[in-house]
Design a protein around this motif. Sequence first.
Motif, PDB file in Angstrom:
ATOM      1  N   UNK A  12      44.022  34.810  28.941  1.00  0.00           N
ATOM      2  CA  UNK A  12      42.730  34.305  29.398  1.00  0.00           C
ATOM      3  C   UNK A  12      42.917  33.723  30.800  1.00  0.00           C
ATOM      4  N   UNK A  13      41.916  33.942  31.632  1.00  0.00           N
ATOM      5  CA  UNK A  13      41.954  33.482  33.016  1.00  0.00           C
ATOM      6  C   UNK A  13      40.878  32.426  33.201  1.00  0.00           C
ATOM      7  N   UNK A  14      41.290  31.220  33.590  1.00  0.00           N
ATOM      8  CA  UNK A  14      40.395  30.079  33.708  1.00  0.00           C
ATOM      9  C   UNK A  14      40.383  29.568  35.139  1.00  0.00           C
ATOM     10  N   UNK A  15      39.258  29.006  35.542  1.00  0.00           N
ATOM     11  CA  UNK A  15      39.165  28.433  36.877  1.00  0.00           C
ATOM     12  C   UNK A  15      37.724  28.107  37.204  1.00  0.00           C
ATOM     13  N   UNK A  16      37.503  27.206  38.152  1.00  0.00           N
ATOM     14  CA  UNK A  16      36.141  26.829  38.532  1.00  0.00           C
ATOM     15  C   UNK A  16      35.432  27.981  39.220  1.00  0.00           C
ATOM     16  N   UNK A  17      34.119  27.896  39.391  1.00  0.00           N
ATOM     17  CA  UNK A  17      33.383  28.951  40.095  1.00  0.00           C
ATOM     18  C   UNK A  17      33.933  29.147  41.499  1.00  0.00           C
ATOM     19  N   UNK A  18      34.064  30.422  41.900  1.00  0.00           N
ATOM     20  CA  UNK A  18      34.550  30.823  43.223  1.00  0.00           C
ATOM     21  C   UNK A  18      36.048  30.629  43.397  1.00  0.00           C
ATOM     22  N   UNK A  19      36.788  30.470  42.300  1.00  0.00           N
ATOM     23  CA  UNK A  19      38.243  30.302  42.408  1.00  0.00           C
ATOM     24  C   UNK A  19      38.971  31.628  42.522  1.00  0.00           C
ATOM     25  N   UNK A  20      38.254  32.742  42.370  1.00  0.00           N
ATOM     26  CA  UNK A  20      38.876  34.056  42.504  1.00  0.00           C
ATOM     27  C   UNK A  20      39.218  34.719  41.190  1.00  0.00           C
ATOM     28  N   UNK A  21      38.563  34.309  40.103  1.00  0.00           N
ATOM     29  CA  UNK A  21      38.900  34.861  38.791  1.00  0.00           C
ATOM     30  C   UNK A  21      38.680  36.370  38.732  1.00  0.00           C
ATOM     31  N   UNK A  22      37.579  36.847  39.306  1.00  0.00           N
ATOM     32  CA  UNK A  22      37.298  38.281  39.245  1.00  0.00           C
ATOM     33  C   UNK A  22      38.374  39.096  39.937  1.00  0.00           C
ATOM     34  N   UNK A  23      38.719  38.696  41.145  1.00  0.00           N
ATOM     35  CA  UNK A  23      39.748  39.406  41.905  1.00  0.00           C
ATOM     36  C   UNK A  23      41.100  39.352  41.198  1.00  0.00           C
ATOM     37  N   UNK A  24      41.521  38.165  40.824  1.00  0.00           N
ATOM     38  CA  UNK A  24      42.841  38.015  40.223  1.00  0.00           C
ATOM     39  C   UNK A  24      42.889  38.568  38.803  1.00  0.00           C
ATOM     40  N   UNK A  25      41.782  38.502  38.093  1.00  0.00           N
ATOM     41  CA  UNK A  25      41.756  39.058  36.748  1.00  0.00           C
ATOM     42  C   UNK A  25      41.976  40.557  36.751  1.00  0.00           C
ATOM     43  N   UNK A  26      41.301  41.243  37.667  1.00  0.00           N
ATOM     44  CA  UNK A  26      41.477  42.697  37.765  1.00  0.00           C
ATOM     45  C   UNK A  26      42.902  43.056  38.183  1.00  0.00           C
ATOM     46  N   UNK A  27      43.447  42.299  39.121  1.00  0.00           N
ATOM     47  CA  UNK A  27      44.798  42.587  39.596  1.00  0.00           C
ATOM     48  C   UNK A  27      45.831  42.331  38.504  1.00  0.00           C
ATOM     49  N   UNK A  28      45.641  41.273  37.742  1.00  0.00           N
ATOM     50  CA  UNK A  28      46.564  40.954  36.661  1.00  0.00           C
ATOM     51  C   UNK A  28      46.490  42.025  35.572  1.00  0.00           C
ATOM     52  N   UNK A  29      45.270  42.437  35.229  1.00  0.00           N
ATOM     53  CA  UNK A  29      45.110  43.486  34.220  1.00  0.00           C
ATOM     54  C   UNK A  29      45.774  44.787  34.673  1.00  0.00           C
ATOM     55  N   UNK A  30      45.607  45.126  35.939  1.00  0.00           N
ATOM     56  CA  UNK A  30      46.222  46.351  36.459  1.00  0.00           C
ATOM     57  C   UNK A  30      47.747  46.243  36.459  1.00  0.00           C
ATOM     58  N   UNK A  31      48.269  45.089  36.838  1.00  0.00           N
ATOM     59  CA  UNK A  31      49.721  44.907  36.903  1.00  0.00           C
ATOM     60  C   UNK A  31      50.375  45.072  35.535  1.00  0.00           C
ATOM     61  N   UNK A  32      49.694  44.620  34.478  1.00  0.00           N
ATOM     62  CA  UNK A  32      50.261  44.686  33.136  1.00  0.00           C
ATOM     63  C   UNK A  32      49.704  45.843  32.302  1.00  0.00           C
ATOM     64  N   UNK A  33      48.818  46.662  32.900  1.00  0.00           N
ATOM     65  CA  UNK A  33      48.239  47.782  32.175  1.00  0.00           C
ATOM     66  C   UNK A  33      47.335  47.359  31.041  1.00  0.00           C
ATOM     67  N   UNK A  34      46.518  46.323  31.278  1.00  0.00           N
ATOM     68  CA  UNK A  34      45.653  45.770  30.242  1.00  0.00           C
ATOM     69  C   UNK A  34      44.180  46.031  30.540  1.00  0.00           C
ATOM     70  N   UNK A  35      43.341  45.894  29.510  1.00  0.00           N
ATOM     71  CA  UNK A  35      41.907  45.935  29.715  1.00  0.00           C
ATOM     72  C   UNK A  35      41.444  44.658  30.407  1.00  0.00           C
ATOM     73  N   UNK A  36      40.224  44.680  30.930  1.00  0.00           N
ATOM     74  CA  UNK A  36      39.705  43.525  31.670  1.00  0.00           C
ATOM     75  C   UNK A  36      38.247  43.306  31.303  1.00  0.00           C
TER      76      UNK A  36
END
Length: 224
Positions: A12-36
């Motif tokens: 799970x990816x947590x953070x305040x609004x505008x902390x970059x969750x969308x960008x980092x969530x997609x990158x993390x999912x891609x790095x580990x081959x996971x769904x997002x």
Amino acid sequence: MSAPAPRPSRIVLLGPPASGKGTQGRRLAEAFGLGYLSTGALLREQVENGTELGRQAEPILARGGYLPDDLMNPILADWLERKNDAGWVLDGFPRSLPQALFLEEWLADHGHSLDAAVSLEVPFGDLLERTRNRVECPACRWSGQKSQLVSGELCPKCGSPAGPRADDDEENFRNRHSEFTTLTGPAIEHFRRAGILHAVDATAPQDQVAADILASFASAEAPN
């Protein structure tokens, strides 16, 4: 020599609004081959499509509020059921301690557990500035800053027109940040006490933040 720890498959990816969750969530999912899954993008799509859920969510989202657990938990459970046993990164869920407990209970009932929680940490002033310059593409749901647009208006990912989100005014941001502090803070502390929290400074450029997130996992996996 001990075997390396398995890569996390439920994050799970947590953070305040505008902390970059969308960008980092997609990158993390891609790095580990996971769904997002971005719960925020999912809800905005429901609003735009005029679904029953969208009609219930729209006034809450318009004032910068979080959807109540009795609406959000079934949405998340339905998505998890469709993913079956595949791994994933959840961006925007849980947003409260009850939602965190719901997720853990759902996973336990299905023979799984949560592997990690990533907390993106950014000072309030930086977040406010990001919000003032944030844009999103309604076609592919890419999100970023105005400076990243092509020719000042086009999504760098799919080329469609992109612009500010309807819910990104300053009052809305302050409301969402206040709710994040009140509601999500206890969830973050819950994951910290459970020993699965990765707290990352997200004020650096996107590439550095992504590298720091991966480094936090590598550090956690390193043998003692």
